[in-house]
Write a protein that holds these residues in place. Structure first.
Motif, short mmCIF file in Angstrom:
data_model
loop_
_atom_site.label_atom_id
_atom_site.label_comp_id
_atom_site.label_asym_id
_atom_site.label_seq_id
_atom_site.Cartn_x
_atom_site.Cartn_y
_atom_site.Cartn_z
N UNK A 295 0.68 -1.17 -0.05
CA UNK A 295 -0.27 -0.18 0.02
C UNK A 295 0.77 1.32 -0.13
N UNK A 296 1.79 1.32 0.92
CA UNK A 296 2.68 2.40 0.97
C UNK A 296 3.82 2.67 0.04
N UNK A 297 4.19 1.52 -0.27
CA UNK A 297 5.24 1.53 -1.59
C UNK A 297 4.87 1.88 -2.80
N UNK A 298 3.58 1.38 -3.38
CA UNK A 298 3.10 1.67 -4.60
C UNK A 298 2.62 3.09 -4.75
N UNK A 356 13.20 2.16 9.27
CA UNK A 356 13.96 2.89 8.61
C UNK A 356 13.39 3.40 7.42
N UNK A 357 12.22 2.48 6.75
CA UNK A 357 11.35 2.93 5.66
C UNK A 357 10.50 4.17 6.40
N UNK A 358 9.92 4.01 7.35
CA UNK A 358 9.13 5.41 8.02
C UNK A 358 9.99 6.58 8.05
N UNK A 359 11.44 6.26 8.53
CA UNK A 359 12.12 7.57 8.70
C UNK A 359 12.33 8.13 7.34
N UNK A 360 12.83 7.50 6.19
CA UNK A 360 12.91 8.09 4.90
C UNK A 360 11.55 8.50 4.49
N UNK A 363 11.05 11.92 6.50
CA UNK A 363 11.92 12.95 6.08
C UNK A 363 11.68 13.49 4.44
N UNK A 364 11.21 12.74 3.70
CA UNK A 364 10.88 13.22 2.56
C UNK A 364 9.65 14.20 2.50
N UNK A 365 8.66 13.65 3.30
CA UNK A 365 7.43 14.71 3.73
C UNK A 365 8.02 15.95 4.17
N UNK A 366 8.87 16.26 4.98
CA UNK A 366 9.39 17.41 5.56
C UNK A 366 10.28 18.25 4.62
N UNK A 367 10.86 17.33 3.79
CA UNK A 367 12.01 18.26 3.05
C UNK A 367 11.31 18.83 1.53
N UNK A 368 10.44 18.10 1.00
CA UNK A 368 9.97 18.53 -0.28
C UNK A 368 9.35 19.77 -0.16
N UNK A 452 0.62 12.47 0.97
CA UNK A 452 0.70 10.95 0.90
C UNK A 452 2.00 10.25 1.64
N UNK A 453 2.95 11.01 1.47
CA UNK A 453 4.20 10.62 2.23
C UNK A 453 4.08 10.43 3.49
N UNK A 454 3.33 11.42 4.23
CA UNK A 454 3.21 11.39 5.89
C UNK A 454 2.27 10.29 6.17
#
Length: 493
Positions: A295-298, A356-360, A363-368, A452-454
């Motif tokens: 669900x979260x990857x695709x 680790x996947x959750x951290x990545x 981080x993307x949700x905060x950075x973009x 979506x990333x969050x």
């Protein structure tokens, strides 16, 4: 010998491993390679109609049949179903290559999806029959990593073929590869029948056995194919299309068929899906982790690519290259995850991977932002991919380890089915989350992708809790080295 086994990083090479990796590579490639040629197909034989059905029909057929074929391989044997799958896949590829119109091509893709299901669901059972202990976990990890790499290279390979030789080359390339795979399968696959067809089902603690091995659950199989086929078709519908009465009818059909299927499984002596397997907390935890991961990857990756193109203004090639860190990290760390569960509790390894996947993702949700430089996203993307690799292979290994040998085909079917459903649910549900941002332009795309990333990061945390809670050390049998103790050493190559 113990020290040598402990230091092993790769499974011993065998004809079965080469066969499984090559054959499933064909299936994975065909999931994405055809999408590259859709514009050419529409221009040639589409006659104004959309060629997207060429992708949809393949996915629907494969999704509807995986569980059924996996269960049949336990009863009828791995070899005949795998050989049949390769033959059907190859012959239907020939039919697709010479298709005179879109209807013919769609029909060929349905048959090709059926062959793909027989190939895919037999991968884990064949590796489980050939290897045991640590070698089995490593073989499953190698297979998963190779399948990921094949999916990564497919669009590039498909683009080159379609541009140089036309869309028919996308299907024609399967012909020599399919013939070679079939010849190799005849040579290396053992002729012994399936486990369930020749021996009494085991009833080891925590390993659900068989209620009956000589019958086939035809009614349950038909209900499941109907239910999964209609459910997959519904999830593949375009989110831009208004909901219609036809969609409601498809939804009701899927719900009724799946409900009837579950009722049948509780009564028949030899079910297509033995629901008692879910009585094992470790098995249920592994299956839930598979579903959440897809669900979260695709869903997450689809909208991240959209952000790269519409938010950052990157070209399709640039957006694809920026996704590469995810796949490369997943390939490398998949083998690491398979190795780690030999010495550490599987639930903690799987939980660490999803953590680790959750951290990545977080981080993307905060950075973009619409102005974020692409290089600032590489490290979070690597964390996303590495976490998925660490968690992915152990999840499949745990599912096999806590299930009786005569149910491995059924387990593989369940994994494939839940992965397909997770991909569909992730695409649809996270697509709705993305749409809540509203508006147009780079900022709206960025805001939707961040949401979506969050949400994906939160789902990864749920997967962590699931793994740590349900896949505990006391619920997963210790892995026995190949040839020692409770697992028989594989014979021959």
């Amino acid at each position: 010998m113990s020290a040598r086994r402990k230091s092993r990083r790769l499974p011993p090479l065998s004809g079965v491993l080469v066969l499984v990796m090559a054959s499933t590579g064909l299936v994975v490639v065909d999931l994405t390679i055809v999408a590259v040629g859709l514009p050419l197909i529409s221009a040639d034989i589409g006659d104004g109609a959309s060629a997207e059905s060429v992708v949809v029909t393949y996915m629907v057929a494969m999704g509807a049949l995986t569980q059924v074929v996996g269960s049949l391989s336990d009863r009828w044997g791995r070899r005949p179903l795998f050989l049949a799958g390769i033959a059907v896949f190859t012959l239907s590829s020939l039919a697709a290559t010479v298709a005179p119109d879109l209807l013919w091509l769609d029909a060929a893709r349905v048959v090709q999806g059926a062959g793909a299901a027989a190939i895919m669901v037999n991968a884990i059972p064949l590796l489980s029959d050939r290897y045991s202990g640590e070698e089995r976990d490593l073989a499953i990890g190698a297979w998963g990593s190779f399948a990921t790499a094949a999916g990564l290279l497919a669009p590039v390979f498909g683009g080159v073929l379609a541009e140089a030789f036309g869309w028919r080359a996308v299907f024609a390339v399967n012909l020599p590869l399919g013939v070679a795979a079939w010849a190799l399968a005849v040579r290396v696959l053992p002729r012994s029948p399936g486990t369930a067809g020749t021996a009494e089902a085991s009833e080891a603690p925590g390993s659900p056995g068989s209620r009956g091995t000589g019958r086939t659950d035809w009614l349950g199989s038909l209900l499941l194919m109907l239910g999964l086929g209609t459910a997959t078709l519904l999830m593949l519908r375009s989110g831009d299309t208004p909901w219609s009465g036809r969609d409601t009818a498809v939804l009701l059909t899927a719900c009724a068929a799946l409900t009837a299927f579950l009722a049948v499984q509780l009564k028949v002596p030899a079910p297509t899906l033995d629901l008692r397997m879910f009585g094992s907390p470790a098995f249920s935890g592994a299956m839930l982790a598979v579903l959440l991961s897809r669900v979260l990857t695709i869903g997450g990756s689809i909208h991240l690519v959209l952000y790269f193109s519409d938010g950052l203004g990157m070209s399709p090639t640039g957006a694809g290259l920026l996704m590469t860190p995810i796949f490369l990290a997943q390939i490398v760390m998949g083998m690491v995850g398979s190795k780690l569960i030999g010495d550490r509790p599987p639930g903690l390894v799987i939980g660490a991977g999803y953590g680790l996947k959750a951290v990545g993702l977080a981080a993307l949700a905060l950075l973009i932002t619409p102005d974020t430089p692409w290089w600032a996203l590489v490290v979070p993307l690597l964390a996303w991919g590495a976490g998925g690799g660490i968690a992915g292979a152990p999840v499949m290994a745990v599912a096999v380890r806590v299930t009786a040998p005569e149910r491995v085909g059924m387990v593989a079917g369940t994994v494939s089915t839940l992965a397909s459903l997770g991909a569909g649910v992730g695409t649809a549900a996270l697509g709705s989350v993305f749409a809540l941002s509203g508006g147009d332009g780079a900022q709206a795309v960025t805001d939707g992708t961040r949401t979506v990333l969050a949400v994906s990061a939160a789902l990864a945390v749920v997967a962590v809790i699931t793994a740590v809670t349900l896949v505990g050390p006391r619920r997963v049998p210790a892995r026995v080295p190949a040839g020692e103790g409770g697992e028989p050493a594989p014979a021959g190559k």
